[in-house]
Motif scaffolding. Structure first.
Motif, mmCIF file in Angstrom:
data_model
loop_
_atom_site.group_PDB
_atom_site.id
_atom_site.type_symbol
_atom_site.label_atom_id
_atom_site.label_comp_id
_atom_site.label_asym_id
_atom_site.label_seq_id
_atom_site.Cartn_x
_atom_site.Cartn_y
_atom_site.Cartn_z
ATOM 1 N N TYR A 81 19.319 26.651 11.237
ATOM 2 C CA TYR A 81 20.459 27.049 10.409
ATOM 3 C C TYR A 81 20.426 26.385 9.051
ATOM 4 O O TYR A 81 20.886 26.940 8.089
ATOM 5 N N ARG A 82 19.950 25.191 9.009
ATOM 6 C CA ARG A 82 19.989 24.508 7.735
ATOM 7 C C ARG A 82 18.596 24.382 7.134
ATOM 8 O O ARG A 82 18.381 23.693 6.185
ATOM 9 N N GLY A 83 17.597 24.984 7.691
ATOM 10 C CA GLY A 83 16.281 24.828 7.122
ATOM 11 C C GLY A 83 15.339 25.802 7.758
ATOM 12 O O GLY A 83 15.751 26.811 8.315
ATOM 13 N N GLY A 84 14.064 25.507 7.717
ATOM 14 C CA GLY A 84 13.093 26.401 8.309
ATOM 15 C C GLY A 84 13.104 27.739 7.626
ATOM 16 O O GLY A 84 13.490 27.870 6.478
ATOM 17 N N ASN A 85 12.681 28.738 8.313
ATOM 18 C CA ASN A 85 12.595 30.046 7.684
ATOM 19 C C ASN A 85 13.809 30.869 8.042
ATOM 20 O O ASN A 85 13.768 31.729 8.909
ATOM 21 N N ALA A 86 14.882 30.567 7.448
ATOM 22 C CA ALA A 86 16.107 31.289 7.762
ATOM 23 C C ALA A 86 16.075 32.650 7.116
ATOM 24 O O ALA A 86 15.515 32.809 6.062
ATOM 25 N N TYR A 108 24.022 30.950 8.145
ATOM 26 C CA TYR A 108 23.497 30.489 9.430
ATOM 27 C C TYR A 108 22.468 31.446 9.962
ATOM 28 O O TYR A 108 22.458 31.806 11.111
ATOM 29 N N ALA A 116 18.232 29.742 20.438
ATOM 30 C CA ALA A 116 17.671 28.443 20.777
ATOM 31 C C ALA A 116 18.506 27.349 20.139
ATOM 32 O O ALA A 116 18.972 27.498 19.010
ATOM 33 N N PRO A 117 18.720 26.256 20.844
ATOM 34 C CA PRO A 117 19.549 25.194 20.263
ATOM 35 C C PRO A 117 18.770 24.375 19.251
ATOM 36 O O PRO A 117 18.497 23.208 19.452
ATOM 37 N N ASN A 118 18.363 25.011 18.194
ATOM 38 C CA ASN A 118 17.554 24.338 17.189
ATOM 39 C C ASN A 118 18.367 24.232 15.911
ATOM 40 O O ASN A 118 18.542 25.211 15.204
ATOM 41 N N PRO A 119 18.870 23.056 15.630
ATOM 42 C CA PRO A 119 19.736 22.943 14.454
ATOM 43 C C PRO A 119 19.003 23.235 13.155
ATOM 44 O O PRO A 119 19.603 23.610 12.171
ATOM 45 N N GLU A 120 17.686 23.075 13.175
ATOM 46 C CA GLU A 120 16.944 23.279 11.936
ATOM 47 C C GLU A 120 16.948 24.734 11.506
ATOM 48 O O GLU A 120 16.730 25.057 10.356
#
Lengths: 195, 592, 216
Positions: free
Chosen positions: C211-216, C177, C205-209
């Protein structure tokens, strides 16, 4: 930062004994699973009267393991990696892969052994000359893994004795090499005396 | 605002899946229409159309199935000449409890057809080995797994299970863990049939029957071939399989949809991720969802990397078999790098279990594209090295040219797919014929070669590696699309961990999904991808519960190895060994 | 390799007959030897860049997602984070986890009395880590697990539980996460843990992306 293990200066792979995980100054995992329960006398070679000749013989045996790769499945591919150029198993004298059981003294069982294969494995083990050692590699060979199924043997110890068990599905090449080193140590200590 | 209140609303607003709703494929309408057209073209009264399937589907009278198959193959407008699969399904509540399902493919029209025959426990089905040679082994497998007998089959005995096995394992009333022990006394002797071409030939040599395998250095583990030799020449060969029958299909029925993914890994363990992708796409098709674009592209890239790795294993092992060891050392290194990249993504080297139904397990690492670029730059160097070593070498050429030839017609009749079919000059590739996860948007070519011998298979595999590199380069240039890597649907994918730890609703979804699993609508579907060895298909039947009712894998190796006996008849043993490597038989997939 | 385009999207790899000099056999053998010689010289000149890993003196550093031996993490007061909810044993395809639950009299919380993992059965798929709702089970980068007795392959709480300040950052496969705060604990209902503190660095930020995507 990789988790380093504590190496005993006297052996390649010895671990710190008599310490619970995390109880020492190091915060790594120091013991093998279950090793903490083992008596230190077991490790020292305890009841064996080790003579110089025996030591020599053990030394020679442990440094010239000729494996017979009984590769059936995925683990055989990892074994290919281990004898490949990246991991160099010949440093331990175990690179002479023999496909004749008569010429080998280490049976590496890699991959699932199904019931249909059982007689074949038994026959190959019987053909190997003494002293012979067996490493069961991977979940399937050691216990059947997640194949609790109608055609899969639940571990090769149903039919042949096993000296070293290597968990993993498949174990990494270094994990298998660790198993081979562990066997070497075992032979060096004279724990396996079947000749 | 606290963490707990901040995430109070869940993002998923779609409908909750109603359990046990029927599955309606997206292409049901065109499939129905096409099915009607096929029925009118054939005009065969024995066929009844089954509507609402993902491909034209017919229920065929049991006694007429062989005729119907022959009609479909011989009709010039339809030309369903490529046999894909023949398998069974068990519905114990029905009066005629078994379905025997046939799937054919038409190279001419690029379409598929499914035929079903209902069989009772004491009925027999006329064999179709006269139409498609491929169905010889497939029918034996149906007999082994379900006990359906095929009338007129030349060799109706078990194929996967051993000789002491009692009962039929894939019947629903068979206990998945019931084992039967095989002892050495029970092992059956196999005496190969002598090829009629050589049966009357009179030479000075005595005929010898020789057993190769299953533990033989050249058979890569678990393949067994019994050959009859006349001097040096093989005049009869019989292959025995099942030495790695790990009960994939039965195990799938006892696990949930997500738990089947590690099992699919172990089918073709040389290119595990392609199996993952194929299975996940099949279940996604059943669920009617599509993974996010980012996940699809990562799936595509890793599939192509592993296709290269699969070919590397095939080529290097094959070259070792024919005596060229150096190539093995050179080719293992780039493969190790591919493994490293997979390990950085998924955490496991060989069997990643990285794909989930609905997307990927976790996002790729942030330097994924740089690493991929490094690999794409590096791989051609190693391939060039090997090419320099072998292509112009006369020893190599003479070992592979004209060895184990299979004609185009035979290859199609045996149900070849993948590189081995393309080596016979048939440009069939699932990635072009029915593109998935965006293969249609890339610029690449299907390599073919003429001849159908070991040399042609080498040529195709080398060129395929280069074409995969082309696809990969384009994928890297495009960059990964931003966004999530798994669908935002709590009935399919686990909610993000941060929400599970902080939010009640997500936690409940999390518990429900793990306890009750994914529950697709009731129905059946088939999805095919291009595996390392050919068309890898997954046929999934759902009954609305958390476990698949039936998962059938269409193993590309199965028909390849079936034809092997015919291919090597008339050759010598060393040539047979070289040919076996070039087919790239992966035992895990062969025996599934 | 000579390549001819036969149709759009289809290329044919041509079979090339050997030329006279190639049929002579010796020159091509020498050419092949040159390739191997090149590799040898390259390695001799630059020994350090040789691609061999001399295990066990040198250990390959696997990625931080490596799925090796499991551990059970602890809360800051030293109790096991696991609450014996049986999620991991349900999600495990190999059914290699055995749990027996007990109840803490003081806090009324469940905890495992027995938690056994059969390492030989385990297929290291990471499903237990995915399934854990309490951030309790992690997988380490420990792959050296070879043992010489089958019984010892079953590891219990004694071998699995690690102390609270165990360094988890370079650990191995763990619930993913984004970045974990090193000092903080990662959620759960732990005793002694500051309540309602954002457990993650990226958790602002409440951005679900995220955790499961983007530049984690």
């Amino acid at each position: 930062m990789p988790i380093e293990k504590i190496d005993n200066p006297n052996s390649i792979i010895g671990r710190k004994l008599n310490q619970l995980p995390g109880s020492g100054p190091e915060k790594g995992i120091q013991t093998l699973p279950g090793e903490s329960e083992r008596d230190i006398a077991d490790f020292a070679g305890g009841s064996y009267l080790t003579t110089t000749v025996d030591t020599m013989v053990n030394w020679a045996r442990s440094n010239s393991l000729w494996p017979f790769p009984f590769g059936t499945a995925c683990c055989a591919i990892e074994f290919m990696s281990m004898v490949g150029s990246h991991y160099d198993v010949s440093r331990f004298g175990a690179e002479v892969v023999r496909f004749s059981p008569r010429q080998a003294d280490l049976l590496l069982v890699e991959g699932t052994i199904v019931d249909k294969m059982g007689p074949v494995l038994k026959k190959i083990y019987d053909q190997m000359p003494e002293p012979r050692y067996v490493i069961a590699m991977g979940a399937c060979a050691t216990s059947g893994g997640f194949y609790r199924a109608y055609h899969v043997m639940q571990g090769i110890d149903e039919i042949i004795p096993v000296d070293i068990w290597v968990p993993g599905c498949p174990p990494t090449p270094d994990g298998l090499m660790y198993g081979i080193l562990k066997l070497k140590e075992k032979i060096d200590r004279g724990e396996i005396r079947r000749s | 605002m606290s963490t707990l209140t901040r995430y109070s609303a869940i993002p998923y607003t779609g409908p909750a899946p109603t359990n046990r709703a029927p599955y309606v494929p997206k292409n049901a309408e065109p499939a129905n229409a096409r099915g009607e057209a096929i029925a009118t073209t054939l005009g065969n009264a024995a066929m009844t159309q089954e509507r609402g399937q993902d491909m034209p589907t017919f229920l065929v009278e049991r006694a007429r199935i062989a005729d119907v198959l022959r009609n479909l193959a011989e009709n010039p407008d339809l030309a369903f000449i490529l046999p894909l699969d023949c398998f069974g399904t068990d519905y114990p509540d029905r009066e005629e409890r078994f379905d025997v399902v046939y799937q054919l493919y038409s190279l001419k029209n690029n379409e598929r057809i499914r035929l079903k025959v209902r069989v009772g426990e004491n009925d027999t089905v006329p064999t179709s080995t006269g139409v498609f040679k491929s169905f010889d082994w497939f029918e034996r497998e149906v007999f082994d797994m379900f006990g359906v007998r095929f009338e007129g089959h030349p060799n109706m005995r078990r194929i996967l299970c051993h000789e002491a096995f009692q009962g039929h394992a894939l019947r629903k009333d068979y206990d998945p863990a019931q084992r039967w022990i095989l002892t050495e006394q029970n092992v059956a002797r196999i005496i190969p049939k002598i090829d009629p071409r050589f049966a009357t030939e009179d030479t000075d040599f005595e005929r010898v029957t020789l057993n190769l395998g299953p533990s033989h250095p050249a058979t890569h583990g678990t393949l067994r071939i019994v050959v009859t030799l006349d001097g040096e020449k093989i005049i009869g060969a019989d292959a025995e399989i099942g030495y790695l029958h790990r009960c994939f299909e039965k195990m799938s029925e006892t696990h949930t949809y997500q738990q089947v993914i590690p099992y699919t890994d172990r089918l073709n363990y040389c290119s595990a991720i392609i199996n993952n992708v194929g299975y996940a796409l099949a279940v996604e098709k059943l669920l009617g969802i599509e993974a996010p674009a980012r996940a699809q592209q990562v799936r595509l890239m890793l599939s192509e990397f592993w296709r290269i790795a699969d070919h590397i294993v095939c080529i290097s092992a094959n070259l070792v078999d024919i005596g060229a060891l150096t190539n093995y050392w050179y080719l293992m290194q780039p493969r190790e790098e591919i493994i490293g990249l997979t390990e950085a993504c998924s955490g496991a080297r060989l069997l990643p279990s990285y794909v989930r139904v609905g997307g990927l397990a976790v996002d790729v690492p942030s330097n994924f594209l740089e690493q991929a670029q490094r690999l794409v730059d590096m791989l051609p160097r190693y391939i060039d090295d090997v090419e320099k070593l072998i292509w112009k070498n006369r020893i190599f050429r003479e070992r592979v040219q004209g060895v184990a030839v299979i004609s185009k017609e035979d290859a199609i009749n045996f149900g070849f797919t993948g590189p081995c079919l393309r080596a016979c000059g048939v440009p069939y590739d699932v990635r072009k014929a029915s593109p998935y996860i965006g293969y249609e948007t890339y610029d690449w070519d299907v390599p073919i070669a003429e001849g159908g011998d070991t040399y042609a298979r080498f040529l195709v595999r080398f060129e395929e590696m280069r074409q995969s590199l082309r696809i990969l380069q384009q994928a890297i240039d495009r960059g990964l699309p931003a966004g999530p890597v798994i669908v935002d649907n709590p009935y399919v994918a686990l909610p993000p961990k941060s929400k599970v730890y902080n939010e009640m609703e997500s936690l409940i979804y999390h518990f429900k999904l793990i306890m009750h699993g994914i529950q697709p609508p009731v129905g059946e579907t088939y999805f095919q991808v291009e595996g390392g060895n050919g068309e890898l298909g997954f046929y999934v039947v759902s009954d609305g519960t958390k476990n698949p009712y039936r998962v059938r894998v269409r193993p590309p190796c199965f028909p390849l190895f079936e034809a092997f006996g015919q291919m090597i008849t008339g050759q010598t043993i060393p040539d047979a060994i070289g040919a076996l490597g070039s087919l790239n038989i992966i035992a895990g997939e062969l025996d599934h | 390799m000579a390549i001819t385009r036969v149709a759009p999207g289809i290329v044919r790899v041509e079979r090339q007959p050997l030329t006279f000099s190639q049929r002579l056999y010796i020159p091509q053998i020498l050419a092949g030897m040159m390739v191997t010689l090149g590799h040898l010289l390259k390695n001799l000149v630059n020994m350090k860049r040789m691609l061999i890993i001399s295990y066990p003196e040198v250990k390959r550093v696997y990625s931080e997602r490596f799925r090796g031996r499991h551990i059970l993490t602890s809360r800051e007061d030293g109790t096991t984070r696991c609450v014996a909810c049986f999620m991991c044993s349900t999600a495990c395809p190999a059914e290699c986890i055995t749990i027996e639950a007990g109840e803490d009299e003081r806090t009324r919380e469940k905890f495992p009395v027995r938690y056994d993992i059969d390492l030989l059965r385990c297929i290291f798929c990471g499903y237990c880590v995915d399934a854990c709702p309490e951030d309790a089970i992690y997988m380490t980068r420990d792959y050296e697990m070879a043992i010489d007795t089958r019984a010892r392959a079953v590891v219990g709480l004694r071998d699995l539980v690690v102390p609270p300040n165990f360094p988890v950052d370079p650990m191995g496969y763990r619930p993913y996460y984004g970045k974990i705060q090193k000092s903080g604990t990662a959620g759960g209902t732990g005793v002694g843990q500051p309540l309602r503190q954002a457990p993650f660095d990226d958790d602002t930020a409440p951005n679900p992306e995220l955790y499961r995507g983007g530049n984690a």
